[in-house]
Enzyme design. Structure first.
Site: not given
Ligand code: CAA
Length: 259
Positions: A113, A133
């Protein structure tokens, strides 16, 4: 003192806005949104800036809104969070200077976004983009369901929004969601090539193009064309019009650097 979650630097007429929560893949929380808003206010006060570049520190552009912070929100707080994100991202979109998002790693949810609130999106070849989401039981909150269909069409947008699928940089290019794919390690360079071209162009004309496109997209066709005609007329009050047309007729390169 807490380290800033957004860095703001100006170098050679380019403002660099860098999300700086690398350990959380630049997850966007309320304080980051406030800092981003403050950066945009600073940028508006800098008449020397001609282009802004948004990027992420560490392994990702931004992995979305901060899920740990969001988990605890009440419905009213969640709505306020969405409105804050929408306000800041719209302020970014409506900056008078062109903006470029440099996407590496992931641009997911709020991260995509944010990128969609920039004028030009460039993705590194290994980047993944999506709006996941629904997989969290929620919907986009920072304008994703509004900007994505306008950018890539309703059919593709709905598929991405409904499945939560992540797409590759090449697929994003074929959808028109990004307009350039950079080879590994060449994202900044690709961004700077475009920024350098934009820097040499007249500021008022660029700002007017943005106004015509963004404000015009909210109007019906007649009103949008009327706005365009007004901006066209306004261009003839600028030294850039004098210089641009004189340079063409004198068969020389225009110099728009004085303003
Ligand atoms: N929020 C909070 N923390 C997050 C995060 C998020 N969106 N994405 C990653 N992190 C954190 C993880 O929890 C992790 O923290 P710890 O080291 O404390 O465990 C750290 O970042 C590293 O993440 P990964 O170990 O998962 O890293 P990766 O490189 O293996 O994977 C990723 C990366 C594919 C982006 C994975 O982290 C992921 O799927 N993240 C969430 C993505 C997601 O669902 N985003 C949508 C959020 S909802 C939204 O955005 C609503 C809106 O429109 C306003």
């Amino acid at each position: 003192m807490n380290e800033q979650s957004v860095r703001f630097e100006v170098e050679d007429q380019v403002a660099w806005i860098t999300l700086n929560r690398p350990n959380a893949r630049n997850a966007i929380n309320r304080s980051m949104l406030s800092e981003l808003g403050a950066c945009l206010a600073m940028l508006m006060g800098r008449s020397d800036v001609r282009v802004a570049i948004v990027r992420g520190e560490g392994k990702a552009f931004a992995a979305g809104a901060d899920i740990a912070e969001m988990k605890e929100l009440s419905p009213l707080e969640a709505e306020a969070f969405a409105r804050l994100g929408q306000r800041v991202f719209t302020a970014l979109e409506r900056l008078p200077v062109p903006t470029i998002a440099l996407i590496h790693g992931y641009a997911l949810g709020g991260g995509l976004e944010l990128a969609m609130a920039c004028d030009i999106r460039i993705a590194e070849e290994s980047a993944m983009l999506g709006q996941p989401e629904v997989t969290l039981g929620i919907v986009p909150g920072f304008g994703g369901s509004v900007r994505l269909p306008r950018l890539i069409g309703q059919g593709r947008a709905l598929e991405l929004l409904l499945t939560g699928d992540k797409i590759s940089a090449d697929t994003a290019l074929s959808y028109g969601l990004v307009t350039h794919v950079a080879q590994a390690g060449r994202l900044n360079e690709t961004g700077m090539q475009i920024a350098n071209r934009l820097k040499a162009l007249p500021k008022t004309a660029l700002a007017s193009v943005k106004r015509s496109v963004y404000d015009g997209s909210e109007l019906e066709v007649g009103a949008a064309q009327s706005l365009e005609a007004t901006l066209f007329g306004l261009a003839f009050s600028t030294p850039d019009q004098t210089e641009g047309m004189a340079a063409f007729l004198e068969k020389r390169a225009p110099d728009f650097s004085r303003r």
